[in-house]
Write a protein that holds these residues in place. Structure first.
Motif, PDB file in Angstrom:
ATOM      1  N   ARG A   1       0.852  -1.191   0.000  1.00  0.00           N
ATOM      2  CA  ARG A   1       0.000   0.000   0.000  1.00  0.00           C
ATOM      3  C   ARG A   1       0.884   1.234   0.000  1.00  0.00           C
ATOM      4  N   LEU A   2       0.423   2.289  -0.667  1.00  0.00           N
ATOM      5  CA  LEU A   2       1.171   3.537  -0.727  1.00  0.00           C
ATOM      6  C   LEU A   2       0.744   4.418   0.442  1.00  0.00           C
ATOM      7  N   MET A   3       1.556   4.401   1.508  1.00  0.00           N
ATOM      8  CA  MET A   3       1.232   5.143   2.716  1.00  0.00           C
ATOM      9  C   MET A   3       2.494   5.816   3.253  1.00  0.00           C
TER      10      MET A   3
ATOM     11  N   GLU B   1      -0.757  15.875  -1.557  1.00  0.00           N
ATOM     12  CA  GLU B   1      -2.123  15.709  -2.037  1.00  0.00           C
ATOM     13  C   GLU B   1      -2.940  16.985  -1.855  1.00  0.00           C
ATOM     14  N   GLU B   2      -2.753  17.670  -0.725  1.00  0.00           N
ATOM     15  CA  GLU B   2      -3.464  18.929  -0.504  1.00  0.00           C
ATOM     16  C   GLU B   2      -3.030  19.987  -1.510  1.00  0.00           C
ATOM     17  N   ALA B   3      -1.722  20.086  -1.775  1.00  0.00           N
ATOM     18  CA  ALA B   3      -1.213  21.100  -2.699  1.00  0.00           C
ATOM     19  C   ALA B   3      -1.604  20.791  -4.141  1.00  0.00           C
TER      20      ALA B   3
ATOM     21  N   PRO C   1      -5.300  12.932  -5.260  1.00  0.00           N
ATOM     22  CA  PRO C   1      -4.578  11.936  -4.468  1.00  0.00           C
ATOM     23  C   PRO C   1      -3.347  11.408  -5.184  1.00  0.00           C
ATOM     24  N   LEU C   2      -2.477  10.787  -4.407  1.00  0.00           N
ATOM     25  CA  LEU C   2      -1.372  10.060  -4.991  1.00  0.00           C
ATOM     26  C   LEU C   2      -1.917   8.784  -5.625  1.00  0.00           C
TER      27      LEU C   2
ATOM     28  N   ALA D   1      -2.333  10.721  -9.021  1.00  0.00           N
ATOM     29  CA  ALA D   1      -3.315   9.838  -9.659  1.00  0.00           C
ATOM     30  C   ALA D   1      -3.324   9.998 -11.173  1.00  0.00           C
ATOM     31  N   ASP D   2      -2.955  11.203 -11.675  1.00  0.00           N
ATOM     32  CA  ASP D   2      -2.943  11.413 -13.126  1.00  0.00           C
ATOM     33  C   ASP D   2      -1.646  10.952 -13.782  1.00  0.00           C
ATOM     34  N   GLY D   3      -0.730  10.350 -12.981  1.00  0.00           N
ATOM     35  CA  GLY D   3       0.515   9.809 -13.527  1.00  0.00           C
ATOM     36  C   GLY D   3       1.709  10.731 -13.433  1.00  0.00           C
TER      37      GLY D   3
END
Length: 256
Positions: free
Chosen positions: A98-100, A184-186, A190-191, A229-231
């Motif tokens: 998982r990506l955490m 992610e906020e900036a 999401p990642l 998320a968009d790569g």
């Protein structure tokens, strides 16, 4: 005479083979015990008596003693008079499926804090610019953090980020907040995915001193390139974990 000469030549070989087999069995038993230890299978952190271990695992007493010696050399257990063999080092699980962020991963085990050692713009080395898909000699934000769990040093993280994230990061509480959340906020999204490489490397003098580890000790080096998320690649990290305090775990699926 020929038979006697053959025995003279084969006896040292046979003895060496027996020693190798004993060492193999001890290593194999140590691997099984280590798994049990890290899984918290021994109540109060005390291992069973050597005779019990031997009976449970079908091992001779000498093999059990050799296996426990290997675990003592790893500083995972030690012998205490009147008590027996006890666990003296706790390892914390770090998931690979998982990506955490580290604080998210280790939340059940305590509080992760970050000591920000450096944070400044630097000219991106060519491999960094290439992996973040930036023009050559672009500036990137470089952050080095020492990360602790309840005060115990766990990892030394070197992070490269595109400069458009700089305002969000410079104004943030980097000591108590994972960079993933700030990204992610900036970015407003999401990642998504991350490419990782994991290998063991010898700690250099700087890393060993910061991590309070013996110089030259092996550390787990995790290289991670994280995408939105968009790569879009957004975070390139080189993370040195103390191998005696972190264990990597994951669930892998076989696909055809």
């Amino acid at each position: 005479m020929q038979a006697e000469r053959t025995r003279q030549h084969t006896t040292p070989v046979a003895a060496a083979r027996r020693r190798r087999l004993r060492a193999d069995r001890a290593r194999q038993l140590a691997d099984l015990l280590r798994h049990q230890i890290l899984g918290g299978r021994f109540p109060a952190g005390v291992l069973p008596h050597e005779e019990v271990i031997g009976a449970d695992y079908g091992a001779t007493r000498n093999t059990v003693r050799q296996a426990l010696g290997l675990l003592r050399a790893e500083q995972l257990v030690e012998r205490q008079p009147g008590v027996g063999t006890v666990v003296v080092c706790q390892k914390f699980p770090h998931g690979l499926d998982r990506l955490m962020g580290l604080a998210e991963t280790l939340h059940p085990h305590g509080r992760v804090t970050n000591e920000v050692r450096t944070i400044s713009p630097v000219t991106a080395p060519a491999p960094v610019a290439d992996r973040l898909k930036l023009p050559p000699r672009s500036e990137v934000l470089c952050i080095e953090r020492l990360r602790r769990l309840d005060g115990v040093p766990l990892s030394l993280d070197l992070t490269y980020l595109p400069m458009h994230l700089r305002p969000a990061l410079l104004d943030a509480d980097l000591e108590n907040t994972d960079v993933f959340r700030l990204i992610e906020e900036a970015a407003g999204q999401p990642l998504g995915t991350a490419e990782i490489t994991l290998e063991a490397v010898n700690a250099d003098a700087h890393s060993a001193a910061v991590l309070e580890a013996p110089r030259g000790t092996a550390v787990l080096m995790l290289e991670r390139l994280t995408h939105l998320a968009d790569g879009t690649p957004v975070d390139l990290e080189f993370i040195r974990f103390r191998g005696d305090r972190i264990t990597m775990r994951g669930l892998l699926h076989r696909t055809v």
